[in-house]
Design a protein around this motif. Structure first.
Motif, PDB file in Angstrom:
ATOM      1  N   LEU A 189       1.450  -7.934 -13.931  1.00 28.23           N
ATOM      2  CA  LEU A 189       0.094  -6.987 -13.844  1.00 28.23           C
ATOM      3  C   LEU A 189       0.532  -6.235 -12.373  1.00 28.23           C
ATOM      4  O   LEU A 189      -0.069  -4.995 -12.165  1.00 28.23           O
ATOM      5  CB  LEU A 189      -1.098  -7.640 -13.755  1.00 28.23           C
ATOM      6  CG  LEU A 189      -1.711  -8.178 -15.284  1.00 28.23           C
ATOM      7  CD1 LEU A 189      -2.769  -8.901 -14.981  1.00 28.23           C
ATOM      8  CD2 LEU A 189      -1.460  -7.126 -16.224  1.00 28.23           C
ATOM      9  N   VAL A 190       1.060  -6.996 -11.430  1.00 27.59           N
ATOM     10  CA  VAL A 190       1.080  -6.335 -10.093  1.00 27.59           C
ATOM     11  C   VAL A 190       2.630  -5.994  -9.624  1.00 27.59           C
ATOM     12  O   VAL A 190       3.553  -6.552  -9.850  1.00 27.59           O
ATOM     13  CB  VAL A 190       0.572  -7.597  -9.005  1.00 27.59           C
ATOM     14  CG1 VAL A 190       0.873  -7.095  -7.727  1.00 27.59           C
ATOM     15  CG2 VAL A 190      -0.897  -7.838  -9.467  1.00 27.59           C
ATOM     16  N   GLN A 199      11.971  -6.665   5.403  1.00 31.78           N
ATOM     17  CA  GLN A 199      12.802  -7.261   4.163  1.00 31.78           C
ATOM     18  C   GLN A 199      11.952  -8.238   3.395  1.00 31.78           C
ATOM     19  O   GLN A 199      12.384  -9.145   2.632  1.00 31.78           O
ATOM     20  CB  GLN A 199      14.035  -7.963   4.634  1.00 31.78           C
ATOM     21  CG  GLN A 199      15.169  -7.091   5.323  1.00 31.78           C
ATOM     22  CD  GLN A 199      15.450  -5.845   4.452  1.00 31.78           C
ATOM     23  OE1 GLN A 199      15.987  -5.951   3.375  1.00 31.78           O
ATOM     24  NE2 GLN A 199      15.407  -4.506   4.957  1.00 31.78           N
ATOM     25  N   SER A 200      10.583  -8.306   3.853  1.00 33.82           N
ATOM     26  CA  SER A 200       9.732  -9.199   2.963  1.00 33.82           C
ATOM     27  C   SER A 200       9.067  -8.286   1.746  1.00 33.82           C
ATOM     28  O   SER A 200       9.064  -7.479   1.846  1.00 33.82           O
ATOM     29  CB  SER A 200       8.696  -9.754   3.863  1.00 33.82           C
ATOM     30  OG  SER A 200       7.697  -8.552   4.467  1.00 33.82           O
ATOM     31  N   ILE A 201       8.743  -9.310   0.946  1.00 34.19           N
ATOM     32  CA  ILE A 201       8.099  -8.750  -0.341  1.00 34.19           C
ATOM     33  C   ILE A 201       6.564  -8.702  -0.126  1.00 34.19           C
ATOM     34  O   ILE A 201       5.855  -9.477   0.444  1.00 34.19           O
ATOM     35  CB  ILE A 201       8.466  -9.916  -1.657  1.00 34.19           C
ATOM     36  CG1 ILE A 201      10.053 -10.100  -2.020  1.00 34.19           C
ATOM     37  CG2 ILE A 201       7.737  -9.249  -2.891  1.00 34.19           C
ATOM     38  CD1 ILE A 201      10.639  -8.905  -2.422  1.00 34.19           C
ATOM     39  N   GLU A 202       6.244  -7.291  -0.607  1.00 31.44           N
ATOM     40  CA  GLU A 202       4.797  -6.980  -0.431  1.00 31.44           C
ATOM     41  C   GLU A 202       4.199  -6.244  -1.574  1.00 31.44           C
ATOM     42  O   GLU A 202       5.034  -5.675  -2.476  1.00 31.44           O
ATOM     43  CB  GLU A 202       4.610  -6.282   0.894  1.00 31.44           C
ATOM     44  CG  GLU A 202       5.335  -4.738   0.669  1.00 31.44           C
ATOM     45  CD  GLU A 202       5.124  -4.210   2.182  1.00 31.44           C
ATOM     46  OE1 GLU A 202       4.688  -4.702   3.180  1.00 31.44           O
ATOM     47  OE2 GLU A 202       5.586  -2.671   2.120  1.00 31.44           O
ATOM     48  N   THR A 203       2.894  -6.469  -1.941  1.00 28.90           N
ATOM     49  CA  THR A 203       2.420  -5.698  -3.152  1.00 28.90           C
ATOM     50  C   THR A 203       2.313  -4.304  -3.111  1.00 28.90           C
ATOM     51  O   THR A 203       2.010  -3.865  -1.712  1.00 28.90           O
ATOM     52  CB  THR A 203       1.297  -6.440  -3.721  1.00 28.90           C
ATOM     53  OG1 THR A 203       0.387  -6.339  -2.505  1.00 28.90           O
ATOM     54  CG2 THR A 203       1.402  -7.647  -3.910  1.00 28.90           C
ATOM     55  N   VAL A 204       2.046  -3.496  -4.024  1.00 28.12           N
ATOM     56  CA  VAL A 204       2.082  -2.104  -3.931  1.00 28.12           C
ATOM     57  C   VAL A 204       0.871  -1.792  -4.954  1.00 28.12           C
ATOM     58  O   VAL A 204       0.170  -0.549  -4.741  1.00 28.12           O
ATOM     59  CB  VAL A 204       3.303  -1.074  -4.277  1.00 28.12           C
ATOM     60  CG1 VAL A 204       4.212  -1.607  -3.552  1.00 28.12           C
ATOM     61  CG2 VAL A 204       3.669  -1.373  -5.748  1.00 28.12           C
ATOM     62  N   SER A 205       0.257  -2.569  -5.837  1.00 30.33           N
ATOM     63  CA  SER A 205      -0.772  -2.358  -6.571  1.00 30.33           C
ATOM     64  C   SER A 205      -2.028  -2.232  -5.937  1.00 30.33           C
ATOM     65  O   SER A 205      -2.370  -3.160  -4.919  1.00 30.33           O
ATOM     66  CB  SER A 205      -0.842  -3.234  -8.023  1.00 30.33           C
ATOM     67  OG  SER A 205       0.440  -3.207  -8.678  1.00 30.33           O
TER      68      SER A 205
END
Length: 252
Positions: A189-190, A199-205
């Motif tokens: 969903l996200v 270089q870290s993973i982050e949400t965009v939703s």
């Protein structure tokens, strides 16, 4: 808005998830994904959400549940939408580690600790500490376990809905069944991206919880804090909006 028919939620629509949802009495839960070609501007969220529910393609796909579990399309105008923007920052299940620290989940075997049966106002039974945390609100002895910021996280909301299930939920004995399902649905969903600087993973939703609106068919047929939910997860990068909905079906 154009509905994505093929393959938006392979895990959510898998036979394994359907079996779990049958056990948890969530078989009437609806999930759909739509593509949109209008700008998403955060400060104009109310207009975006109102346009979404008024779009003919959306209205032809989604259904509201009546008290008996029948799906009803609304084909009139939606106005006066009430919603809350949720936090959507979690990129791991770490926030639930405190359930083990507090003893709600047993560290040695992952089993959920039992408690004396409690009966909620809508006739639902709470028989373990995990359901107590998520379903009893301020009346829970562990009401302080999660901060208000954590309770606004979409990941927390997903766990809450899975643990609560429907009115006839057959709950689990082991936490990993909930946590694995919650993690995999959240990932579908996200949207995420890699930050080019860290270089870290982050949400965009951006995620909204829809509470109510005025229409010829109500969003929910009866009140239920634990069993009514409607979420829209908007991914501005891919121009996709994911819809997740369920409502309490009366036992009587």
């Amino acid at each position: 808005y154009q509905r994505r028919v093929h393959g938006p939620f392979p895990y959510l629509h898998s036979s394994a998830t359907r079996d779990k949802f049958f056990k948890w009495n969530l078989t009437r839960c609806q999930a759909a994904q739509f593509r949109f070609n209008v700008p998403f501007i955060r400060m104009h969220a109310k207009e975006f959400l109102t346009d979404f529910f008024n779009d003919p393609n959306v209205q032809g796909c989604i259904m509201m549940l009546d008290r008996n579990g029948n799906g009803l399309h609304h084909n009139g105008k939606v106005t006066n939408i009430k919603f809350t923007e949720l936090n959507c920052t979690a990129v791991s299940m770490e926030m639930f580690d405190k359930l083990t620290t507090r003893g709600i989940i047993r560290k040695e075997d992952g089993c959920i600790s039992k408690c004396m049966d409690r009966y909620l106002a809508d006739g639902i039974t709470v028989a373990d500490e995990l359901r107590d945390v998520f379903m009893c609100g301020e009346e829970s002895e562990n009401a302080d376990l999660f901060s208000e910021e954590e309770k606004r996280e979409f990941l927390y909301h997903l766990m809450w809905r899975l643990v609560s299930g429907g009115a006839l939920c057959q709950w689990e004995d082991h936490f990993n069944v909930y946590s694995d399902t919650c993690r995999d649905i959240y990932k579908e969903l996200v949207g995420v991206q890699k930050n080019p600087h860290t270089q870290s993973i982050e949400t965009v939703s951006v995620v909204y919880q829809i509470h109510t609106f005025d229409a010829n068919v109500p969003l929910f047929s009866r009140d239920s804090r634990n069993h009514n939910f409607c979420y829209l997860a908007i991914n501005p990068k891919t121009h996709e909006v994911s819809y997740l909905y369920s409502g309490l079906v009366s036992l009587f």
